[in-house]
Every structure is written in structure tokens, then in C-alpha cells.
Design a protein around this motif. Structure first.
Motif, PDB file in Angstrom:
ATOM      1  N   SER A   1       0.970  -1.250  -0.074  1.00  0.00           N
ATOM      2  CA  SER A   1       0.101   0.085   0.019  1.00  0.00           C
ATOM      3  C   SER A   1       0.844   1.228  -0.026  1.00  0.00           C
ATOM      4  N   TYR A   2       2.091   1.112   0.227  1.00  0.00           N
ATOM      5  CA  TYR A   2       2.948   2.290   0.361  1.00  0.00           C
ATOM      6  C   TYR A   2       3.383   2.626  -0.821  1.00  0.00           C
ATOM      7  N   PHE A   3       3.517   1.639  -1.914  1.00  0.00           N
ATOM      8  CA  PHE A   3       3.669   1.731  -3.185  1.00  0.00           C
ATOM      9  C   PHE A   3       2.705   2.058  -4.052  1.00  0.00           C
ATOM     10  N   THR A   4       1.451   1.635  -3.932  1.00  0.00           N
ATOM     11  CA  THR A   4       0.445   1.779  -4.705  1.00  0.00           C
ATOM     12  C   THR A   4      -0.674   2.689  -4.279  1.00  0.00           C
ATOM     13  N   GLY A   5      -0.664   3.127  -3.054  1.00  0.00           N
ATOM     14  CA  GLY A   5      -1.622   4.116  -2.451  1.00  0.00           C
ATOM     15  C   GLY A   5      -1.572   5.289  -3.155  1.00  0.00           C
ATOM     16  N   PRO A   6      -2.639   5.989  -3.580  1.00  0.00           N
ATOM     17  CA  PRO A   6      -2.508   7.199  -4.344  1.00  0.00           C
ATOM     18  C   PRO A   6      -2.371   8.468  -3.438  1.00  0.00           C
ATOM     19  N   TYR A   7      -2.199   8.507  -2.326  1.00  0.00           N
ATOM     20  CA  TYR A   7      -2.110   9.632  -1.263  1.00  0.00           C
ATOM     21  C   TYR A   7      -1.026   9.749  -0.571  1.00  0.00           C
ATOM     22  N   VAL A   8      -0.071   8.617  -0.901  1.00  0.00           N
ATOM     23  CA  VAL A   8       1.212   8.702  -0.074  1.00  0.00           C
ATOM     24  C   VAL A   8       2.033   9.720  -0.285  1.00  0.00           C
ATOM     25  N   ASN A   9       2.096  10.252  -1.458  1.00  0.00           N
ATOM     26  CA  ASN A   9       2.955  11.350  -1.894  1.00  0.00           C
ATOM     27  C   ASN A   9       2.468  12.842  -1.655  1.00  0.00           C
ATOM     28  N   VAL A  10       1.015  12.696  -1.214  1.00  0.00           N
ATOM     29  CA  VAL A  10       0.372  14.194  -1.211  1.00  0.00           C
ATOM     30  C   VAL A  10       0.723  14.665   0.148  1.00  0.00           C
ATOM     31  N   ILE A  11       1.218  16.017   0.057  1.00  0.00           N
ATOM     32  CA  ILE A  11       1.771  16.732   1.155  1.00  0.00           C
ATOM     33  C   ILE A  11       0.690  18.061   1.349  1.00  0.00           C
ATOM     34  N   ASN A  12       0.194  17.637   2.481  1.00  0.00           N
ATOM     35  CA  ASN A  12      -0.875  18.831   3.149  1.00  0.00           C
ATOM     36  C   ASN A  12      -0.692  19.182   4.497  1.00  0.00           C
ATOM     37  N   GLU A  13      -1.284  19.840   4.998  1.00  0.00           N
ATOM     38  CA  GLU A  13      -1.439  20.194   6.333  1.00  0.00           C
ATOM     39  C   GLU A  13      -1.859  19.083   7.128  1.00  0.00           C
ATOM     40  N   TRP A  14      -2.569  17.993   6.721  1.00  0.00           N
ATOM     41  CA  TRP A  14      -2.970  16.883   7.494  1.00  0.00           C
ATOM     42  C   TRP A  14      -2.190  15.865   7.213  1.00  0.00           C
ATOM     43  N   ARG A  15      -1.082  15.802   6.702  1.00  0.00           N
ATOM     44  CA  ARG A  15      -0.109  14.786   6.634  1.00  0.00           C
ATOM     45  C   ARG A  15       0.391  14.627   8.234  1.00  0.00           C
ATOM     46  N   PHE A  16      -0.423  13.781   8.803  1.00  0.00           N
ATOM     47  CA  PHE A  16       0.038  13.402  10.321  1.00  0.00           C
ATOM     48  C   PHE A  16       1.309  12.645  10.689  1.00  0.00           C
ATOM     49  N   TYR A  17       1.611  11.923   9.530  1.00  0.00           N
ATOM     50  CA  TYR A  17       2.772  11.031   9.760  1.00  0.00           C
ATOM     51  C   TYR A  17       3.597  11.145   8.064  1.00  0.00           C
ATOM     52  N   ASP A  18       4.763  10.985   8.343  1.00  0.00           N
ATOM     53  CA  ASP A  18       5.644  10.609   7.113  1.00  0.00           C
ATOM     54  C   ASP A  18       5.639   9.251   6.659  1.00  0.00           C
ATOM     55  N   PRO A  19       4.945   8.918   5.681  1.00  0.00           N
ATOM     56  CA  PRO A  19       4.754   7.479   5.176  1.00  0.00           C
ATOM     57  C   PRO A  19       5.965   6.772   5.113  1.00  0.00           C
ATOM     58  N   TYR A  20       7.184   7.210   4.694  1.00  0.00           N
ATOM     59  CA  TYR A  20       8.334   6.813   4.384  1.00  0.00           C
ATOM     60  C   TYR A  20       8.764   6.340   5.811  1.00  0.00           C
ATOM     61  N   GLN A  21       8.844   7.195   6.877  1.00  0.00           N
ATOM     62  CA  GLN A  21       9.140   6.817   8.214  1.00  0.00           C
ATOM     63  C   GLN A  21       8.207   5.845   8.687  1.00  0.00           C
ATOM     64  N   VAL A  22       7.208   5.653   8.566  1.00  0.00           N
ATOM     65  CA  VAL A  22       6.128   4.711   9.116  1.00  0.00           C
ATOM     66  C   VAL A  22       6.540   3.156   8.268  1.00  0.00           C
ATOM     67  N   LEU A  23       6.950   3.200   6.970  1.00  0.00           N
ATOM     68  CA  LEU A  23       7.189   2.023   6.334  1.00  0.00           C
ATOM     69  C   LEU A  23       8.442   1.174   6.921  1.00  0.00           C
ATOM     70  N   ILE A  24       9.285   2.001   7.229  1.00  0.00           N
ATOM     71  CA  ILE A  24      10.719   1.994   7.921  1.00  0.00           C
ATOM     72  C   ILE A  24      10.453   1.210   8.983  1.00  0.00           C
ATOM     73  N   THR A  25       9.445   1.899   9.921  1.00  0.00           N
ATOM     74  CA  THR A  25       9.104   1.432  11.295  1.00  0.00           C
ATOM     75  C   THR A  25       8.467  -0.147  11.171  1.00  0.00           C
ATOM     76  N   MET A  26       7.662  -0.040  10.116  1.00  0.00           N
ATOM     77  CA  MET A  26       6.747  -1.328  10.099  1.00  0.00           C
ATOM     78  C   MET A  26       7.870  -2.367   9.645  1.00  0.00           C
ATOM     79  N   LEU A  27       8.679  -2.132   8.792  1.00  0.00           N
ATOM     80  CA  LEU A  27       9.604  -2.894   8.447  1.00  0.00           C
ATOM     81  C   LEU A  27      10.711  -3.716   9.624  1.00  0.00           C
ATOM     82  N   LYS A  28      10.990  -2.716  10.412  1.00  0.00           N
ATOM     83  CA  LYS A  28      11.779  -3.115  11.668  1.00  0.00           C
ATOM     84  C   LYS A  28      10.893  -3.895  12.421  1.00  0.00           C
ATOM     85  N   ILE A  29       9.721  -3.738  12.357  1.00  0.00           N
ATOM     86  CA  ILE A  29       8.677  -4.312  13.240  1.00  0.00           C
ATOM     87  C   ILE A  29       8.478  -5.965  12.852  1.00  0.00           C
TER      88      ILE A  29
END
Length: 428
Positions: free
Chosen positions: A93-121
Motif C-alpha cells: 500500500s505504500y507503493f500503490t496508495g494514491p495519497y502517499v506522496n500527497v503533502i498537505n497540512e493533514w499529513r500527520f505522519y511521514d509514510p516513508y518513516q512509517v514504512l521503515i518502522t513497520m519493516l523493523k517491526i
């Protein structure tokens, strides 16, 4: 001096983990659940402590795998299959989701950082599934959560006694504000998942002072939850106390948990959590679902799913997508299930649900394969009740990155594997 001692401890652990990766897995989960880098942050400045644990553990895991020292038989089951599928669809979903690269004021989390965290988990989760494969390792691994929760119960109550918190208690965090328990709901969930362990460890311990010592932690853990003023934590504490009570070896003591919890709440609940609980009841009576913030988030999440049923809107992209699916003010999902469904799609959501149900069903089905009164027998109940409490709270809290759920899943997988072995031996 403290930093030197810490560095030496990490070096010793690194060398031992190269030959015994299971020990590194235990150290890694203790580090992740306790969060010492936030409690004693001054000793950890400039030191990448987790990497000093993770790297030698991964290297030791690879070497042990090459020489055939690991038991891969333990992961040949549906529980692990659903877990791997869940992580796979989340990563996709990180690579296919249409809103991953959308940057607006409601970007609560950085998707890339969340991806790295999930990979570690996922990496530590997978290594834990393979490495924790016998009774001795299971016993050491099972004490990680209660040991971490015991100290944090002490820490939370000391904040209360010293008056070092304001309104709602947050967990330990460093001077920058970083800390995995900075969110009060996450901090409360630590105690919710740990309470069943203290209760059933009390039954396992034969010496009276250990038994009553374990049980004595429970009201202090309740109090820690009250201090966070987390409504989800309060519901979770009530639910695990009720479930542990009805699954108690002695019903009289088990049922005493329910009135004890009520007394603790009335006596030590505090004004903040009582006001927030009363506010929730009043809103439920007065407001329509159209203006309820949580229901607004759920409605937006379901619309995201209907628009993107297979890929979701993208990992950690709920906030970015929200304005396109609701006129309400963007907010987090307020539900683990809705968030997974909206961000990663139907396959991720179903995989997650079946993964967790496999844990619960296996524990319920195979507990009686262990002799009554054994450590594994009581651990089955502790993990079962703990997971039930977590999954109930996950209905209205965003906990998909809460690492304790994967720790509990490792315990469940090992217990189910050992129970099946015991069943085969008994049949012969």
C-alpha cells in the motif's frame, strides 16, 4: 559512567546474540516495550542503542539459519501465513496508495518513516517467531512484558506521588518530546495488556509473597491507567479484569476482581478521567452520529475503502486523504481496523483479522494440552485475555503500530506449537 556501563552491556549482548539470536530478540523486545532510551535519555544521547541490538541479532539469525540451528517448523501454520500476508499488503500500500506522496497540512505522519518502522517491526517479529521455539526461551521471553510493565507501573505512580504531571499522564519521553508512550492511549494500553500477566503469574507462583506481590501490581496498574485519563484504556482495563476474573482458576478470587476494579475507579479514578467518561456518556445521549468526531472518521475511512478497495489510500495517508472524503475536520481513524482497511485495503484488513483470530482460537483450543498449573497453562490464559483486551480497544483506538500485539502473537505461536507437539506425544 552510566553511558560507559550501557555501552559495555550492549557490546556483551551483541557478542552473545551472534551465537544466540534468540537472546538478541528478547533484548530487542525488552528495549522496544520498556523504552529505556526515553526513561534514562541522558545515557542514550549519541548512542544508537537499538542498532547495537538489532544488527548482531540479524547477523546471528542468518548464521544460525545457514548452519541449520533454527527451527522453521514453528512457522508452518496459518497464523504466520496471515501475519506475513498482512505485512505484505501493508508494504504494498505504500507503493500503490494514491495519497502517499500527497503533502498537505493533514499529513500527520511521514509514510516513508512509517514504512521503515513497520519493516523493523516485521523483521524482529519474524525472527521472534523462529527463535522462540522451546519452553526455556518461551519462559524468558514471556517475562519481558511484565518486567517492563512493572517498572513503568512504578514510574507512573511515582509521577503521581511527586506531582510531576499535569491533567493527563504521558509516558516517558526525552527533552525533544520523543517517546513511544507520549500518547496517553498507547501508555494506557501497555498496562491493559500487562494486567492479565500479573494476574496469572500470581496463580503460577507457589510462594505466597510472589503470588500476592504479582497480584498487588494489578491495582497500581489500574491507577496508572486512571492517570492517563484514556477512555480506551479504562474500557480495556475493565474488560481484561472481567475476562481474567471469569477465567480464574478460583472463581471467588476471580469475581472479586470486578468489584475491586469498581472500588479502585471510584476511589482513585481522579477527576479528569471521570469528567472525560461523563462527557462521553452525555455526548452519546445528546449528539447525533453525524457530528460525532469518531463516527466522522469512520465514515471517511469507509469511503476511502470504497474508493480504493484493494490498495487503500496508502500507508500512513489517512490524514492526507481525509479532505477528499469528508467535509469534517481531518483526524486520525480512531479505529485500528478502519485505518488498516482505509490505508491498505481489504486484503490487508482481512489478513490482520484472521491473523489475530488464529492467535485467539489456537490459545483457546490448545491450552488444555498443557498440564493444569504449569507455566504454559497460565501463560495461554494471560496471552488470550491480553489479546482480547487489545483487540477490543483497537475498535476505537489507532493501534496498528503498537508493537506489543506482535510480541503477544509470538507468544501465542510458540504456545500453539508446543501444545501441538504435546498433543502428538500424548497420542503415542
Amino acid at each position: 559512567m552510566g553511558k560507559i556501563a550501557l555501552f559495555l552491556l550492549l557490546v556483551v549482548n551483541a557478542f552473545y546474540s551472534l551465537a544466540n539470536p534468540w537472546f538478541g530478540v528478547c533484548a530487542g523486545y525488552l528495549f522496544n516495550i520498556l523504552g529505556p532510551q526515553y526513561i534514562w535519555w541522558w545515557h542514550f544521547q549519541g548512542l544508537r542503542a537499538f542498532y547495537l541490538i538489532a544488527v548482531p541479532t540479524c547477523v546471528g539469525f542468518i548464521f544460525s539459519s545457514i548452519r541449520g540451528a533454527l527451527n522453521y517448523e514453528i512457522i508452518k501454520n496459518k497464523l504466520v501465513l496471515f501475519a506475513v500476508l498482512y505485512f505484505l499488503f501493508v508494504f504494498l500500500s505504500y507503493f500503490t496508495g494514491p495519497y502517499v506522496n500527497v503533502i498537505n497540512e493533514w499529513r500527520f505522519y511521514d509514510p516513508y518513516q512509517v514504512l521503515i518502522t513497520m519493516l523493523k517491526i516485521f523483521v524482529f517479529f519474524f525472527m521472534g517467531l523462529v527463535c522462540i521455539s522451546d519452553n526455556k526461551k518461551l519462559k524468558l521471553f514471556a517475562f519481558i512484558l511484565p518486567v517492563a510493565a512493572l517498572y513503568l507501573t512504578y514510574w507512573a505512580n511515582m509521577q503521581y506521588l511527586s506531582g510531576r504531571f499535569f491533567i493527563r499522564l504521558q509516558g516517558p519521553h526525552d527533552i525533544t518530546g520523543a517517546g513511544m508512550y507520549r500518547d496517553e492511549n498507547n501508555f494506557a494500553m501497555l498496562f491493559v495488556t500487562a494486567i492479565p500477566f500479573f494476574f496469572y503469574l500470581g496463580w503460577y507462583f507457589k510462594r505466597w509473597y510472589l503470588r500476592w506481590g504479582a497480584w498487588l501490581v494489578v491495582p497500581f496498574a489500574w491507577h496508572a491507567i486512571f492517570l492517563t485519563a484514556s477512555r480506551g484504556g479504562l474500557v480495556g482495563a475493565a474488560f481484561v479484569s472481567f475476562l481474567a476474573g471469569i477465567r480464574s482458576p478460583k472463581k471467588i478470587i476471580g469475581f472479586a476482581l470486578i468489584p475491586a476494579f469498581i472500588v479502585a475507579y471510584v476511589w482513585q479514578g481522579g477527576s479528569t478521567i471521570k469528567e472525560r467518561t461523563q462527557e462521553t456518556i452525555i455526548k452519546a445521549e445528546e449528539e447525533t452520529s453525524a457530528v460525532d468526531p469518531r463516527l466522522e472518521a469512520w465514515e471517511a475511512g469507509l469511503k476511502m475503502f470504497l474508493a480504493h478497495p484493494f490498495t487503500g489510500v496508502g500507508l500512513a495517508s489517512f490524514g492526507q486523504a481525509f479532505p477528499d472524503f469528508s467535509d469534517a475536520k481531518p483526524k486520525v481513524a480512531h479505529s485500528t481496523y478502519i485505518q488498516i482497511l482505509a490505508e491498505s485495503g481489504i486484503f490487508a484488513a482481512f489478513s490482520y483479522v484472521f491473523f489475530m483470530l488464529s492467535c485467539l482460537w489456537g490459545l483457546f483450543r490448545f491450552r488444555d494440552q498443557f498440564s493444569a498449573g504449569s507455566f504454559e497453562y497460565y501463560l495461554c490464559d494471560a496471552v488470550l485475555v491480553s489479546l482480547c483486551g487489545f483487540l477490543t480497544c483497537a475498535l476505537f483506538l489507532t493501534l496498528n503500530g503498537f508493537e506489543i500485539q506482535f510480541y503477544l502473537a509470538i507468544l501465542a505461536n510458540t504456545l500453539i506449537y508446543l501444545a501441538k507437539k504435546q498433543s502428538v506425544i500424548s497420542e503415542r
